[in-house]
Motif scaffolding. Structure first.
Motif, PDB file in Angstrom:
ATOM      1  N   PRO A 214      -7.331  -2.152  -1.042  1.00 30.81           N
ATOM      2  CA  PRO A 214      -7.368  -0.926  -1.199  1.00 30.81           C
ATOM      3  C   PRO A 214      -8.481  -0.551  -2.585  1.00 30.81           C
TER       4      PRO A 214
ATOM      5  N   CYS B  42       0.520  -0.971   0.133  1.00 34.12           N
ATOM      6  CA  CYS B  42       0.023   0.199  -0.496  1.00 34.12           C
ATOM      7  C   CYS B  42       0.648   1.555  -0.348  1.00 34.12           C
TER       8      CYS B  42
ATOM      9  N   ARG C 151       0.155  -1.072  -8.301  1.00 36.42           N
ATOM     10  CA  ARG C 151      -0.212  -2.710  -7.012  1.00 36.42           C
ATOM     11  C   ARG C 151       1.262  -2.912  -7.558  1.00 36.42           C
TER      12      ARG C 151
ATOM     13  N   GLU D 228      -3.268  -5.703   2.608  1.00 32.81           N
ATOM     14  CA  GLU D 228      -3.964  -6.263   1.405  1.00 32.81           C
ATOM     15  C   GLU D 228      -3.675  -7.671   0.810  1.00 32.81           C
TER      16      GLU D 228
END
Length: 338
Positions: free
Chosen positions: A145, A37, A333, A60
């Motif tokens: 997210p 993140c 990501r 996550e």
């Protein structure tokens, strides 16, 4: 078992720690994927004021259930693909009493105020396990997210008559774009990177603005007939974008801030009153936001492959953080695969 830890700014280590026990009321998870993140990047760079270091990052989560303890409901079974609601809530503070447990005064998020899930196994209370039947275990790591962006749209009370500008097309901003579009709003995406803007288009944005190369104000006036957007959602967390949100939102509009600026921000406060603005913060996400993201991803319309810039092993986690730090604009990501 192996765990990745941020010791201090720019200093990480791969270490051995004890495997957790699965106690009553808990679910033992075999971690398969963990996303990095923006808060993890800020921790690595020494810019996260809320972190307690040293810390194992990771909130996550894409995991499979390894085992369940006693007093766990039957719908949670070994082998299921799941993600995790990584926040705590005390049940006693003003936020909890008002049903907004996502903003608990005493919240401790995995990987920030307490050790996270960048480990081989993790034990969590069963109430924090989010089932995701039909999703790949990798895509489970995208739920948290996106849920933060979904929650911001709820905070903005977006409807089908709104024009919504989302500043920042990272994972959280993209989540806001998806939910605003699902609610029938016209969505304007703003970012510095054309590739991210094209992904925003594929997720429902109808107007793309590159704030590095275009006159954002002029384009907004053209697109909105001189009125400005009804809603601005700020998903960057910088002083210039904080100011942009207030400057560009329409009179009587709503501004929702997800990111937090790392330095003081100077506003023309007359705009708060002159425009009679609703200015709101948006923190974390509620359980219903997680469920909404899972349902959206289950439909199979989201181009999830385009949302993952890198997949790396646990041994490469430190290298990946540094790569993100070197070129933050190009990363959606980074997923660490176990």
């Amino acid at each position: 078992m192996k765990a990745f830890q941020i010791i201090s700014p720019l200093h990480t280590v791969l270490k051995e720690i004890d495997a957790p026990a699965c106690r009553a009321g808990e679910v033992l998870l075999r971690i398969r994927y963990v996303g990095f993140c923006g808060s993890d990047l800020n921790t690595y760079l020494g810019r996260n004021p809320m972190v307690r270091m040293p810390v194992i990052p990771g909130h996550e989560v894409g995991a499979t259930i390894e085992a369940v303890g006693t007093d766990v409901p039957d719908f949670l079974r070994p082998g299921q693909h799941v993600t995790v609601n990584p926040y705590t809530n005390c049940g006693k503070c003003a936020a909890c009493r008002n049903g907004r447990v996502n903003a608990c005064e005493h919240n401790e998020t995995f990987g920030v105020q307490r050790d996270g899930t960048m480990t081989e196994l993790a034990a969590v209370p069963w109430q924090k396990v989010v089932t995701a039947d039909g999703l790949s275990v990798r895509d489970c790591a995208l739920v948290e997210p996106m849920s933060v962006g979904f929650h911001a749209v709820s905070r903005a009370q977006v409807t089908d008559i709104d024009t919504v500008m989302v500043i920042g097309c990272g994972m959280i901003g993209l989540g806001a774009i998806v939910r605003a579009a699902l609610r029938g709003a016209k969505v304007i995406a703003v970012d510095l990177d054309d590739e991210k803007l094209e992904v925003a288009r594929s997720l429902g944005a109808t107007c793309l603005l590159n704030s590095k190369t275009e006159d954002v104000h002029a384009r907004l006036m053209e697109y909105t007939g001189g009125l400005g957007p009804d809603v601005v959602i700020e998903a960057v967390g910088s002083a210039p974008t904080y100011v942009m949100a207030v400057q560009e939102v329409a009179f009587t509009g709503r501004v929702v801030y997800i990111g937090y600026a790392k330095s003081d921000v100077s506003f023309q406060t007359k705009l708060f009153v002159q425009k009679e603005l609703d200015i709101r913060g948006s923190r974390n996400a509620l359980p219903e936001d997680f469920r909404a993201v899972v349902r959206y991803l289950q439909q199979g319309h989201c181009p999830t492959n385009r949302l993952v810039t890198y997949e790396a092993s646990l041994e490469q986690a430190g290298e990946m953080l540094q790569r993100w730090a070197d070129d933050p604009a190009k990363v959606f990501r980074i997923l660490v695969k176990f």
